[in-house]
Design a protein around this motif. Sequence first.
Motif, mmCIF file in Angstrom:
data_model
loop_
_atom_site.group_PDB
_atom_site.id
_atom_site.type_symbol
_atom_site.label_atom_id
_atom_site.label_comp_id
_atom_site.label_asym_id
_atom_site.label_seq_id
_atom_site.Cartn_x
_atom_site.Cartn_y
_atom_site.Cartn_z
ATOM 1 N N THR A 1 0.860 -1.072 -0.244
ATOM 2 C CA THR A 1 -0.055 -0.218 0.051
ATOM 3 C C THR A 1 0.748 1.464 -0.017
ATOM 4 O O THR A 1 0.396 2.140 -0.626
ATOM 5 N N HIS A 2 1.946 1.239 0.369
ATOM 6 C CA HIS A 2 2.819 2.240 0.687
ATOM 7 C C HIS A 2 3.507 2.524 -0.720
ATOM 8 O O HIS A 2 3.679 3.636 -1.208
ATOM 9 N N ASN B 1 0.451 4.124 -2.674
ATOM 10 C CA ASN B 1 0.416 5.554 -2.237
ATOM 11 C C ASN B 1 1.550 6.477 -2.698
ATOM 12 O O ASN B 1 1.510 7.656 -3.152
ATOM 13 N N HIS C 1 1.220 9.586 -5.283
ATOM 14 C CA HIS C 1 1.740 10.680 -4.888
ATOM 15 C C HIS C 1 2.690 11.401 -6.046
ATOM 16 O O HIS C 1 2.727 12.523 -6.282
#
Length: 181
Positions: free
Chosen positions: A158-159, A162, A166
């Motif tokens: 998930t990082h 993300n 971003h």
Amino acid sequence: GTAGTTIGLELAGSAIFGIIFSSVTVWTAVFTCVILKKAQSAVKMMGIMLCVLGLTLPTLDNNGDDAEDTKTVFLGIMMTFAGTLFYALEYTLCEQAFSLYDLPVDSKELCFYTGFWGMLMTLAWMCVYTFPRWNEVVVEEIESHDGNLPLILFLFTTHMINNGAHNYAWFIVCELESGVS
């Protein structure tokens, strides 16, 4: 920048990390003046300095840490500081890249190549260092802290998503507004 700030976050802790990372604004302003030859107004520089000063004040609290903890935190601060220099340089050079030609580089293309090369470097590190030492640097470390490997892998995934979203948004903003703005 990523390596420095990631290690710095781990060593210094999130509160100090956030404070030191705020210096990226100051370094971006400096690099903009030096590399892009753009003057910063006195009002902008005063605003930047006030923000950094305000964020720095909480670090002045001495909570009686022992010398070893102080050295670790100091190393974390230096790693974060170095990472912010690289991020500021990246922001400034991206803005320069978008202004080199009459038709600027497409943000999606620049985002793809930046991500592609970053992924290649990360995969090279993982293949050379992490995977051969998987038990030592991953499994044993997680077990020693009663961690949950599936949860950690989920959070890592998930990082990545993300971070990808971003960066994609950042490159679009870069193309529309400029990296330093």
